[in-house]
Scaffold this motif. Structure first.
Motif, PDB file in Angstrom:
ATOM      1  N   PRO A  35       0.823  -1.208   0.000  1.00  0.00           N
ATOM      2  CA  PRO A  35       0.000   0.000   0.000  1.00  0.00           C
ATOM      3  C   PRO A  35       0.857   1.258   0.000  1.00  0.00           C
ATOM      4  O   PRO A  35       2.060   1.216   0.266  1.00  0.00           O
ATOM      5  CB  PRO A  35      -0.799  -0.130   1.299  1.00  0.00           C
ATOM      6  N   ASN A  36       0.243   2.388  -0.302  1.00  0.00           N
ATOM      7  CA  ASN A  36       0.936   3.675  -0.229  1.00  0.00           C
ATOM      8  C   ASN A  36       1.493   3.877   1.174  1.00  0.00           C
ATOM      9  O   ASN A  36       0.830   3.578   2.173  1.00  0.00           O
ATOM     10  CB  ASN A  36      -0.020   4.815  -0.564  1.00  0.00           C
ATOM     11  N   GLY A  37       2.712   4.385   1.248  1.00  0.00           N
ATOM     12  CA  GLY A  37       3.327   4.633   2.547  1.00  0.00           C
ATOM     13  C   GLY A  37       4.005   3.429   3.161  1.00  0.00           C
ATOM     14  O   GLY A  37       4.511   3.506   4.287  1.00  0.00           O
ATOM     15  N   LYS A  40       8.128   1.497  -0.122  1.00  0.00           N
ATOM     16  CA  LYS A  40       8.685   0.933  -1.355  1.00  0.00           C
ATOM     17  C   LYS A  40       9.700   1.873  -2.008  1.00  0.00           C
ATOM     18  O   LYS A  40      10.804   1.461  -2.384  1.00  0.00           O
ATOM     19  CB  LYS A  40       7.548   0.607  -2.336  1.00  0.00           C
ATOM     20  N   THR A  41       9.329   3.153  -2.157  1.00  0.00           N
ATOM     21  CA  THR A  41      10.256   4.118  -2.759  1.00  0.00           C
ATOM     22  C   THR A  41      11.486   4.308  -1.874  1.00  0.00           C
ATOM     23  O   THR A  41      12.615   4.414  -2.375  1.00  0.00           O
ATOM     24  CB  THR A  41       9.534   5.461  -2.981  1.00  0.00           C
ATOM     25  N   GLU A  83      10.459   7.365  -9.562  1.00  0.00           N
ATOM     26  CA  GLU A  83       9.038   7.701  -9.629  1.00  0.00           C
ATOM     27  C   GLU A  83       8.868   9.071 -10.296  1.00  0.00           C
ATOM     28  O   GLU A  83       9.687   9.967 -10.119  1.00  0.00           O
ATOM     29  CB  GLU A  83       8.481   7.733  -8.208  1.00  0.00           C
ATOM     30  N   GLU A 160       7.358   2.697  -9.892  1.00  0.00           N
ATOM     31  CA  GLU A 160       6.043   3.088 -10.433  1.00  0.00           C
ATOM     32  C   GLU A 160       6.120   3.510 -11.908  1.00  0.00           C
ATOM     33  O   GLU A 160       5.704   4.619 -12.274  1.00  0.00           O
ATOM     34  CB  GLU A 160       5.437   4.229  -9.605  1.00  0.00           C
ATOM     35  N   LEU A 163       2.805   4.847 -13.537  1.00  0.00           N
ATOM     36  CA  LEU A 163       2.075   5.907 -12.837  1.00  0.00           C
ATOM     37  C   LEU A 163       1.602   6.990 -13.801  1.00  0.00           C
ATOM     38  O   LEU A 163       2.386   7.591 -14.529  1.00  0.00           O
ATOM     39  CB  LEU A 163       2.972   6.533 -11.768  1.00  0.00           C
ATOM     40  N   GLN A 192       2.373   0.115  -8.258  1.00  0.00           N
ATOM     41  CA  GLN A 192       1.090   0.168  -7.585  1.00  0.00           C
ATOM     42  C   GLN A 192       0.050  -0.692  -8.301  1.00  0.00           C
ATOM     43  O   GLN A 192      -0.907  -1.157  -7.695  1.00  0.00           O
ATOM     44  CB  GLN A 192       0.606   1.626  -7.510  1.00  0.00           C
TER      45      GLN A 192
END
Length: 233
Positions: A35-37, A40-41, A83, A160, A163, A192
């Motif tokens: 999930p976001n947050g 991963k980045t 990203e 991503e 994206l 994602q």
């Protein structure tokens, strides 16, 4: 080829990654979903030397790169396709590509790489003298991929890549990742679009709250929607 051993990292006092361990084999595509947050980045930035690990080790091809500079890491054979592409908008397409090869001393090799990239992405050759900022989002993504490949990497970190792109361009990005894999280059793919990531990957890790919460063959994870829903929503 790449191994993270108990890696923790973050921004100042804020810890994002907690005791993360994972592996990427030679010429393997590994997906990292979550999930976001989830971090991963941050994980990709830690591998590429943009963020320092506060614990653990990043080992690539038998060499400990935990404290290495970003330039040393690129020179070792790891390229990072970030990203939101982050092309240099005030420079031409060809200047962006040439900067991707700033560590390559053999100018003949740089010219051959340029022709290779133009063969892969003809639109970049057509627009090679134009400012990168004037390209469409999909073309900028192609430029970001080409710039990463100009360093002649053995491993590419994708953050991503689909994206903000249309379904048609997402299919093009999938084809690009497959071609990179066919050339014997390993890929660590943060994406994602979970279905896309698991279709492209050999294996996958699920990251949640900065920790690896699941690991399996990508095909097995894709066949287990209840597990993915539990971790990804």
């Amino acid at each position: 080829m790449l191994e993270l051993k108990g890696v923790s990292a973050g921004y100042g006092p804020v810890e994002i990654l907690r005791d993360v361990s994972l592996q990427v084999g030679e010429a393997e595509v590994v997906a990292l979903v979550g999930p976001n947050g989830a971090g991963k980045t941050t994980l990709l930035k830690t591998i590429s030397g943009l963020i320092r690990a506060t614990a653990g080790n990043v080992v690539y091809d038998g060499q400990d790169l935990t404290r290495a500079s970003a330039a040393v890491i690129v020179g070792a054979g790891i390229a990072h396709c970030p990203e939101e592409r982050k092309v240099w908008s005030h420079m031409s397409v060809e200047e962006n590509l040439e900067l991707g090869a700033y560590l390559v001393r053999d100018r003949g090799a740089v010219r051959r790489s340029l022709q290779d990239i133009y063969g892969e992405f003809p639109v970049l050759e057509e627009r090679r003298t134009e400012l990168a900022g004037r390209l469409s989002g999909g073309q900028q993504q192609m430029l970001a991929v080409g710039r990463a490949l100009m360093s002649q990497p053995k491993l590419v970190l994708f953050d991503e890549p689909s994206l903000g792109l249309s379904p048609i361009l997402i299919r093009q990005i999938a084809t690009i990742v497959e071609r990179i894999h066919q050339r014997g280059i390993a890929v660590l793919l943060v994406e994602q679009n979970v279905d896309l990531a698991l279709r492209l990957a050999n294996r996958a890790y699920v990251l949640g709250s900065g920790k690896v919460v699941a690991e399996d063959k990508a095909s097995s994870l894709r066949a287990n929607p209840s597990l993915l829903k539990a971790y990804l929503g």
